[in-house]
Design a protein around this motif. Structure first.
Motif, short mmCIF file in Angstrom:
data_model
loop_
_atom_site.label_atom_id
_atom_site.label_comp_id
_atom_site.label_asym_id
_atom_site.label_seq_id
_atom_site.Cartn_x
_atom_site.Cartn_y
_atom_site.Cartn_z
N GLY A 1 -13.51 -6.48 13.23
CA GLY A 1 -13.23 -5.97 14.71
C GLY A 1 -14.60 -5.83 15.31
N PHE B 1 -15.29 5.36 14.69
CA PHE B 1 -14.45 5.42 13.63
C PHE B 1 -15.02 4.95 12.26
CE2 PHE B 1 -10.86 3.59 10.93
CZ PHE B 1 -9.98 4.67 11.13
N GLU C 1 0.83 -1.12 -0.19
CA GLU C 1 -0.02 0.19 0.14
C GLU C 1 0.90 1.45 -0.17
OE1 GLU C 1 -2.87 -0.48 3.21
OE2 GLU C 1 -4.41 0.41 1.94
N TYR D 1 -14.74 1.75 17.59
CA TYR D 1 -14.96 1.11 16.51
C TYR D 1 -16.12 1.79 15.62
CZ TYR D 1 -11.57 -2.53 17.38
OH TYR D 1 -10.39 -3.11 17.58
N SER E 1 -5.76 -8.77 19.47
CA SER E 1 -6.56 -7.74 18.72
C SER E 1 -7.84 -8.02 19.12
CB SER E 1 -6.46 -7.79 17.37
OG SER E 1 -6.57 -9.08 16.91
N ALA E 2 -8.91 -7.32 18.58
CA ALA E 2 -10.18 -7.68 18.99
C ALA E 2 -10.70 -9.03 18.16
CB ALA E 2 -11.10 -6.21 18.30
N VAL E 3 -10.08 -9.39 17.45
CA VAL E 3 -10.38 -10.56 16.64
C VAL E 3 -9.67 -11.89 17.16
CG1 VAL E 3 -10.16 -11.86 14.49
CG2 VAL E 3 -10.93 -9.62 14.32
N HIS F 1 -11.68 -2.71 1.58
CA HIS F 1 -11.13 -3.90 2.37
C HIS F 1 -10.69 -3.15 3.66
CE1 HIS F 1 -9.66 -5.17 -1.69
NE2 HIS F 1 -10.95 -5.97 -1.27
N ALA G 1 -8.53 -11.77 6.85
CA ALA G 1 -8.70 -10.41 6.71
C ALA G 1 -7.79 -9.72 5.88
CB ALA G 1 -8.93 -9.66 8.31
N ALA H 1 -4.87 -2.74 13.97
CA ALA H 1 -4.97 -3.26 15.45
C ALA H 1 -6.29 -3.80 15.74
CB ALA H 1 -4.81 -2.22 16.30
N ASP H 2 -7.36 -3.73 15.03
CA ASP H 2 -8.36 -4.53 15.38
C ASP H 2 -8.41 -6.06 15.07
OD1 ASP H 2 -8.54 -2.81 13.05
OD2 ASP H 2 -10.85 -3.40 12.52
N VAL H 3 -7.71 -6.23 13.85
CA VAL H 3 -7.37 -7.58 13.59
C VAL H 3 -5.96 -8.18 13.62
CG1 VAL H 3 -9.25 -7.60 11.66
CG2 VAL H 3 -6.95 -7.18 11.09
N TRP H 4 -5.05 -7.20 13.94
CA TRP H 4 -3.71 -7.82 14.22
C TRP H 4 -2.85 -6.79 15.06
CZ3 TRP H 4 -1.67 -11.58 10.28
CH2 TRP H 4 -0.56 -12.30 10.58
N THR H 5 -2.19 -6.94 16.40
CA THR H 5 -1.36 -6.34 16.80
C THR H 5 -0.02 -6.83 16.65
OG1 THR H 5 -1.67 -7.64 18.80
CG2 THR H 5 -3.15 -5.56 18.52
N SER I 1 -4.93 1.27 12.57
CA SER I 1 -6.00 1.08 11.96
C SER I 1 -6.12 -0.69 11.84
CB SER I 1 -5.95 1.50 10.59
OG SER I 1 -4.71 1.42 9.73
N HIS J 1 -7.42 -7.72 2.41
CA HIS J 1 -6.85 -6.41 2.34
C HIS J 1 -5.80 -6.41 1.30
CE1 HIS J 1 -6.27 -2.77 4.66
NE2 HIS J 1 -5.27 -2.63 3.94
#
Lengths: 188, 188
Positions: free
Chosen positions: B166, B141, A13, B138, B92-94, B158, A103, A30-34, A28, A107
């Motif tokens: 999330g 956002f 990206e 979330y 993360s949330a997931v 995406h 996810a 972080a909700d699927v991956w930290t 951004s 992306h």
DNA sequence: TAGCTCATGTAACTAGTTACATGATTTG
DNA sequence: CAAATCATGTAACTAGTTACATGAGCTA
């Protein structure tokens, strides 16, 4: 698990330094991956060793010098290969890494050509089927083992609630996958 | 993450061998936690070294001998301490491990006395508040960055779908925590 | 002047996965 | 006779966390 690929997607990206990537994985994404900066720096080094990314040191006056990473041809090839490959994640219903893997693929699907987009779509469909089957199993278990949940007490209640956790997580995953399929189907 | 404690809880319910534990972690516990036999054998050894469990070798005629593990006094103390301690998980949330940590605590709360039960309840309440706050973030956002999701395409779509992941996961966690609180409140 | 941002790293550790290894008994 | 079940382990690896370390510039 596939942090290198998540980084590959993020760098596709926009090229950036380890520090910048660390901020993306704390914002951004972080909700699927930290991921911590330590993990990212380490991973970037091995990615550079493998030739997936190229490094350019940018000298700055007021700030410390930084290393800007850019996806190489080999990195693009690897990304395309990974996008088309089946999911490798594992885990319980509550902490499943396949969902986050999907996810990230979603992306990054745009950076792997048309073949990658349809391959990822197929993986969403397959994962949806797997999830639906698992949820069915849970519901069956719920019906046979806990026909009257309101009467439960003690450890039977706790076991029931743990099962409910799996059901909630499974339901959420299913809903999400359906939403993805709808979004990818309609705007075509 | 706290596999030793998850094992402590399972052994509190019923003593057993590593093999039996491996089957539990592959069966009824698997919806919140999975663990392979290798991991379990290794963990049991360190738990025995730390004095949390005692081992008795059971000689069998038709089957291979087995080592049956039982929670010791020190193990019970450790369990009580852990039940009262705050959650240590992350993610993360997931893929959040705090949720499964809570599930295990819930399951084991009965083996830590009355103090443990109320301590765990407090942790559920605290976690619920944290989750609700995250979900609000979330949603905020979502509203500001994606006011018209139906029009999204490409990487913006995406990113939106990743955020939705999330949100689904957060919603499921919240619903579950609420269900737990209701179940623990009513039957009293 | 205290704390934050930018920027990169090492080291030690905890958690978890995958592959390999053995061997008897029971079930299909 | 093949496959599953019972039973325990070693070894190598991948993934991720926590603590420590450095240092300049910018902000309250």
């Amino acid at each position: 698990m596939t942090l290198p690929h998540a980084i590959l997607v993020s760098l596709s990206e926009r090229s950036g330094s380890g520090y910048e990537l660390a901020r993306r994985f704390d914002g951004s994404i972080a909700d699927v991956w930290t991921a911590t900066h330590q993990q990212i720096y380490k991973t970037l080094r091995t990615m550079a060793d493998d030739g997936w990314v190229s490094v350019t040191t940018v000298v700055q006056q007021t700030r410390p010098d930084k290393k800007v990473y850019t996806v190489s041809d080999a990195g693009r090839d690897e990304l395309a290969r990974w996008l088309a490959a089946p999911l490798t994640g594992s885990g319980s219903a509550v902490t499943d890494t396949r969902i986050r893997e999907l996810a990230v693929k979603l992306h990054g699907a745009g950076y792997g050509g048309a073949a990658a987009v349809s391959a990822v779509r197929d993986q969403v469909v397959a994962q949806r089927a797997e999830r639906a089957a698992l949820l069915d199993t849970y519901h069956g278990f719920e019906k046979t083992h806990f026909p009257e949940p309101a009467r439960l007490t003690g450890s039977a209640l706790h076991r029931y609630l743990a099962l409910r956790g799996g059901i909630h997580a499974g339901r959420a995953a299913l809903d999400w996958l359906d939403e993805i399929l709808t979004a990818l189907r309609d705007p075509a």
